[in-house]
Design an enzyme around this catalytic site. Structure first.
Site, PDB file in Angstrom:
ATOM      1  N   LYS A   6      65.474  89.121  15.122  1.00 22.53           N
ATOM      2  CA  LYS A   6      64.231  89.836  14.988  1.00 22.53           C
ATOM      3  C   LYS A   6      64.387  91.241  15.527  1.00 22.53           C
ATOM      4  O   LYS A   6      64.719  91.561  16.645  1.00 22.53           O
ATOM      5  CB  LYS A   6      63.275  89.075  15.858  1.00 22.53           C
ATOM      6  CG  LYS A   6      61.833  89.477  15.743  1.00 22.53           C
ATOM      7  CD  LYS A   6      60.912  88.668  16.660  1.00 22.53           C
ATOM      8  CE  LYS A   6      59.416  88.897  16.311  1.00 22.53           C
ATOM      9  NZ  LYS A   6      58.519  87.870  17.606  1.00 22.53           N
ATOM     10  N   SER A  38      55.159  85.855  14.461  1.00 19.11           N
ATOM     11  CA  SER A  38      55.932  87.426  14.189  1.00 19.11           C
ATOM     12  C   SER A  38      57.270  87.616  13.615  1.00 19.11           C
ATOM     13  O   SER A  38      57.534  88.468  13.290  1.00 19.11           O
ATOM     14  CB  SER A  38      55.525  88.215  15.418  1.00 19.11           C
ATOM     15  OG  SER A  38      56.215  87.707  16.525  1.00 19.11           O
ATOM     16  N   SER A  41      55.041  82.406  17.709  1.00 21.16           N
ATOM     17  CA  SER A  41      55.603  83.221  16.859  1.00 21.16           C
ATOM     18  C   SER A  41      57.185  82.916  16.613  1.00 21.16           C
ATOM     19  O   SER A  41      57.640  83.529  15.590  1.00 21.16           O
ATOM     20  CB  SER A  41      55.822  84.805  17.378  1.00 21.16           C
ATOM     21  OG  SER A  41      54.662  85.295  17.350  1.00 21.16           O
TER      22      SER A  41
END
Length: 462
Positions: free
Chosen positions: A80, A156, A180
């Site tokens: 990420k 996220s 997330s």
């Protein structure tokens, strides 16, 4: 699609150890897959192609020298874009960090995977400064769900989940302050784990650890198969001497857990947002298969408000100040929507003290509940993946409270795909366990994956 891409990271590494596949072949196959799917998904924001090929050559040299190879040696992974990788910029999806210089070193968890022979291959998309339950930002745009491109992959860690689901990466790293790593895994039908608060070092995450929300979040592993989560935790767990919150607790083996002997509670409705009928039916079906007892933890209906209290006692002013400090003077509407939702939770010092009293009472209630149960089965979210742009709508937003519960308690929680909605979207279930008992959460996830199949290959068009 090459069938090798559908295998777990452990299975891919086994082929390398057996001499049936080189790391170079495996990395190139994944790079080709990313080139194939990313125009439709927009999951990858930076391809680490040359770095990855060099890592693959080094892995092949280790094999040629007859060195002992680890369980994930020579296998690519993704990260990420809020977790630092040496030589790559970390934008966290926000305009103020768009031109930040390349990182000088890996985040601790990236370094641990790299030291074990795994190879960073791609950095993945996320919302503006991580604040949204869908992945869209002003730098890279939105990420699409591989099962339905009109829907979000979640947030996220939405780019990470979409890429893994589409076989562009076998496993990777996300982070989770309200769901997330778990919500995107649910929306995209893969597996993930939010570890116990204090289990994994967060050194090298952007934004860094600190402040009053520190108690809520962790970095966590994501993969198509639960066995990869187990292997990753063996590599990732333990202090690094920099993140002072990490506790040197033993990490158990999920394969050593007798799931049949566990006392498992289940609930389908948390009293905040009712689940879809298909979600509720799936929880009940899984509960029957596990011999679980229906019992909803007391005070769980406070989960949403407690999460928002702990993130926004200043009404979001601290977040606004940080955005100003880094130069993000223009922000995505989804982040603006988050800030608007924090305003009702603005309080003074006396109110903040009451928030912490409520947190203590909430955690005490869950500690009492844990005396009777080893694990809790529930939905991950009230719904499957939602259409782009709708995650901030109040009714939808409150449906994310199922994951928030275990950010507030700090308990570990794993998710795994167990079914499909009438619209053809994945439905995952969530398994939470006592603090430091990731082995129990993962053991139940392994059993559910065995019973219900886990991740399913995408439509042939992918």
């Amino acid at each position: 699609m090459n069938d090798i891409l559908t295998l777990s990271g452990l299975a891919q590494a086994r082929l390398i150890r057996e001499g049936r596949l080189s790391s170079t072949e495996l990395v190139d196959t994944h790079l080709e897959r990313i080139a194939e799917v990313n125009p439709r998904l927009n999951a990858v924001v930076e391809l680490l192609a040359e770095q990855a090929r060099q890592g693959a050559r080094e892995a092949d040299q280790r094999y040629a020298r007859g060195q002992s190879l680890g369980p994930l040696d020579g296998v690519p992974f993704s990260i990420k874009d809020s977790i630092e990788v040496a030589g790559a910029s970390c934008s966290a999806g926000t305009l103020g960090l768009r031109h930040t210089p390349p990182s000088q070193r890996d985040a601790t968890l990236v370094a641990r995977l790299r030291a074990a022979g795994a190879i960073p291959t791609a950095r993945t998309n996320l919302p503006d400064l991580l604040f949204a339950f869908e992945t869209d930002n002003l730098i890279y745009g939105r990420t699409n769900n591989p099962y339905d491109e009109s829907r979000t992959s979640g947030g996220s860690s939405g780019g990470e989940a979409a890429l893994i689901a589409a076989c562009g990466s076998p496993f990777g790293l996300g982070s989770d302050a309200a769901g997330s790593v778990r919500l995107p895994a649910h929306f995209c039908g893969i597996a993930s784990l939010k570890p116990t608060s204090g289990r994994l070092p967060r050194t090298g995450h952007v934004p860094p650890a600190g402040g009053w929300i520190e108690t809520l979040w962790q970095i966590g592993p994501m993969a198509r198969r639960v066995e990869d989560l187990c292997a990753m935790m063996d590599i990732l767990a333990g202090p690094d001497g920099e993140d002072h919150t990490v506790v040197p607790m033993p990490h158990g083996d999920p394969r050593a857990i007798d799931v049949a002997s566990l006392r498992i509670a289940w609930f389908a409705d948390n009293g905040i947002a009712p689940p879809t009928p298909a979600t509720a039916a799936l929880v009940k079906s899984a509960a029957r298969a596990l011999g679980a007892k229906e019992c909803r933890p007391s005070r769980i209906e406070e989960s949403y408000d407690l999460e928002m209290m702990l993130i926004g006692p200043d009404g979001g002013d601290g977040l606004r100040a940080y955005l100003e400090q880094i130069g993000s003077r223009r922000t995505h509407p989804l982040l603006d929507g988050w800030l608007n939702k924090l305003e009702p939770y603005r309080t003074n010092i006396e109110g903040f003290a009451k928030y912490w009293e409520s947190l203590y009472a909430f955690r005490a209630a869950f500690a009492a509940f844990s005396r009777d149960y080893d694990a809790v089965l529930s939905p991950v979210c009230a719904t499957p993946a939602v259409p782009h742009g709708t995650s901030i709508e109040d009714a939808t937003f409150r449906g994310f409270s199922y994951t928030m519960t275990y950010n507030v308690t700090g308990w570990p929680a794993a998710v795994v795909r167990c079914g499909t909605s009438p619209e053809g979207l994945p439905i995952n279930l969530q398994i939470a366990a006592h603090p430091w008992r990731e082995d129990i959460a993962l053991a139940v996830a392994l059993r559910l994956e065995e019973l219900f199949g886990g991740w399913k290959i995408l439509d042939a068009s992918y």
